[in-house]
Design a protein around this motif. Sequence first.
Motif, mmCIF file in Angstrom:
data_model
loop_
_atom_site.group_PDB
_atom_site.id
_atom_site.type_symbol
_atom_site.label_atom_id
_atom_site.label_comp_id
_atom_site.label_asym_id
_atom_site.label_seq_id
_atom_site.Cartn_x
_atom_site.Cartn_y
_atom_site.Cartn_z
ATOM 1 N N TYR A 1 73.271 27.093 14.365
ATOM 2 C CA TYR A 1 72.677 27.702 15.561
ATOM 3 C C TYR A 1 73.617 28.784 16.084
ATOM 4 C CZ TYR A 1 70.346 28.123 20.033
ATOM 5 O OH TYR A 1 69.661 28.615 21.120
ATOM 6 N N LEU B 1 75.561 30.455 22.153
ATOM 7 C CA LEU B 1 75.633 31.384 23.263
ATOM 8 C C LEU B 1 77.103 31.686 23.557
ATOM 9 C CD1 LEU B 1 73.707 32.733 25.341
ATOM 10 C CD2 LEU B 1 74.205 30.830 26.860
ATOM 11 N N ASN C 1 70.756 37.972 25.138
ATOM 12 C CA ASN C 1 70.705 37.264 23.862
ATOM 13 C C ASN C 1 70.925 38.268 22.742
ATOM 14 O OD1 ASN C 1 70.256 35.724 21.630
ATOM 15 N ND2 ASN C 1 68.182 35.087 22.163
ATOM 16 N N PHE D 1 67.189 31.641 22.047
ATOM 17 C CA PHE D 1 67.845 30.566 22.783
ATOM 18 C C PHE D 1 66.733 29.703 23.363
ATOM 19 C CE2 PHE D 1 71.490 33.661 23.456
ATOM 20 C CZ PHE D 1 72.227 33.095 22.441
ATOM 21 N N PRO E 1 67.429 26.903 27.290
ATOM 22 C CA PRO E 1 68.791 26.593 27.778
ATOM 23 C C PRO E 1 68.726 25.866 29.118
ATOM 24 C CG PRO E 1 68.272 28.926 28.052
ATOM 25 C CD PRO E 1 67.158 28.344 27.250
ATOM 26 N N THR F 1 65.640 23.501 33.395
ATOM 27 C CA THR F 1 65.531 24.008 32.035
ATOM 28 C C THR F 1 64.880 25.377 32.089
ATOM 29 O OG1 THR F 1 65.350 21.771 31.124
ATOM 30 C CG2 THR F 1 64.604 23.591 29.736
ATOM 31 N N THR G 1 62.636 29.886 27.172
ATOM 32 C CA THR G 1 63.294 30.400 25.978
ATOM 33 C C THR G 1 63.563 31.894 26.109
ATOM 34 O OG1 THR G 1 62.309 28.716 24.554
ATOM 35 C CG2 THR G 1 63.041 30.752 23.496
ATOM 36 N N GLU H 1 74.154 25.384 29.311
ATOM 37 C CA GLU H 1 74.230 24.728 28.004
ATOM 38 C C GLU H 1 73.019 25.115 27.180
ATOM 39 O OE1 GLU H 1 74.765 20.230 26.097
ATOM 40 O OE2 GLU H 1 74.503 20.524 28.264
ATOM 41 N N ASP H 2 73.251 25.514 25.918
ATOM 42 C CA ASP H 2 72.129 25.854 25.045
ATOM 43 C C ASP H 2 71.856 24.687 24.097
ATOM 44 O OD1 ASP H 2 73.999 25.936 23.016
ATOM 45 O OD2 ASP H 2 74.119 28.104 22.938
#
Length: 452
Positions: A327, A330, A379, A385, A388, A402, A405, A435-436
């Motif tokens: 992945y 980030l 991004n 992403f 995240p 949350t 995307t 946090e991703d």
Amino acid sequence: MERWELALGSLYEPVDKLETSGGSANWLIYDKLGKRVCLLKQRGLAAKAVYEKLKDMKNPHLPEIYRLVELDGKLWVIEEYIEGSTLAEKLEQERCLEEKLALYILKELCTCLGHLHDVEIIHRDIKPANIMLTKTGQVKLIDFGIARQTKEGGTSDTESLGTKGYAPPEQYGFGQTDARSDIYSLGVTLQRMLGKDYRGVLKVIIARCTALDPADRYGCAEEIMADLSRRQRGRALQRKTAAAALGLAILLPIFWWQQKAAEEMSPVQEVVVVEDSQKEDEAAQPVTADSPSLPEPEPMEKEPGNPMVKESPAEHPKEKDPPSFTYPFLQRSQCTFYLNGSPFEEGLGIPASIWQNWAGNEESRTFPDEWTLTLHIENESAADFVFPRLEITYDREVASQTLPTIPSGAARDIAIPLGGRNIRGRLCNMGVRLEDVGGTSMYWNFQFYLER
């Protein structure tokens, strides 16, 4: 003493008078309360509605509007002073830009125009001289002197304004300007960045942006981003296909040579001819249970849920390891913060002349509603992403959400409101964790303190 100095009082101190163009005057002034250098512009009162909307917007691609003052039939605008150079100045030095840099500027401007058009503001003067490139790599659209709000049902503009070569035909009295007028100017600006001899993937984007008929252009900045994304994916697929074809062209002759060499080195097998009489003798022999030619009975199939039938190890081959997936984490460099539209690091001392006007008492003060901390995410990776997670800690209160995307190559602003929060004891801490789904977690700690 200038007329504006008498009207604004002692809150601002003149620094320098800038060159004027088009009959408007600009000054650099020092804001004693905010402790910052600002830009003072003179505009007509017709621009008031647009600047009032801009004042409510907190966008990292636009200069922040601090204050609007009416004086002598004119509108005086106090806004953020942006350090950097214009795109026009950069093009004077380099003549044209690399495709990668032009693409970055295009995406930033599309994001900016998307927000402007959402609130029905048309800039009407997009050109390299009105695009600022800051020292930190930000792209900002400036000078809203001839911007206006969208007019529903109009047939033509009342004024023929804009910069020759960048303004679309409808801006000179041939029709009504709308979001597609800015799209036209954006296309001309993109062509100027890349040069007239450019023949890359953005050539099609430029052609559609600059179509003479507005109906043939992109309807909005989001359509440009979507088309660009499709073309980039198509180009990436073409590169992979070409690489695969080249690989086959190299490997096939090698495989053919190896196969040819193996056939030449293999021993000649002896062919045994069986006489007809021998076949008859073999057919005459009786077949018994001990005969080695008797086929073995097929193994008994296991019935579902029958524990009496032992399972054959061959029936359940070992499961293959799942395919690995790396992945694109980030990076901290892809996240920047803005407080009320200005870049923000870790700590901020708020002058007493400002916080004394806030609601509260000597022990506690409350942030005004318009105070907002904005997280800007770029991004820059090759993948999306996916959802995240953002966690905010303020005065021991923890809230999480949350986020939607963020597609590859896209940017997003996440507003973190401060309005209504209390500062107790002249100091408060605020934590932001991002946090991703790849597992990368970053944490920022911000401090706000009230100066005496």
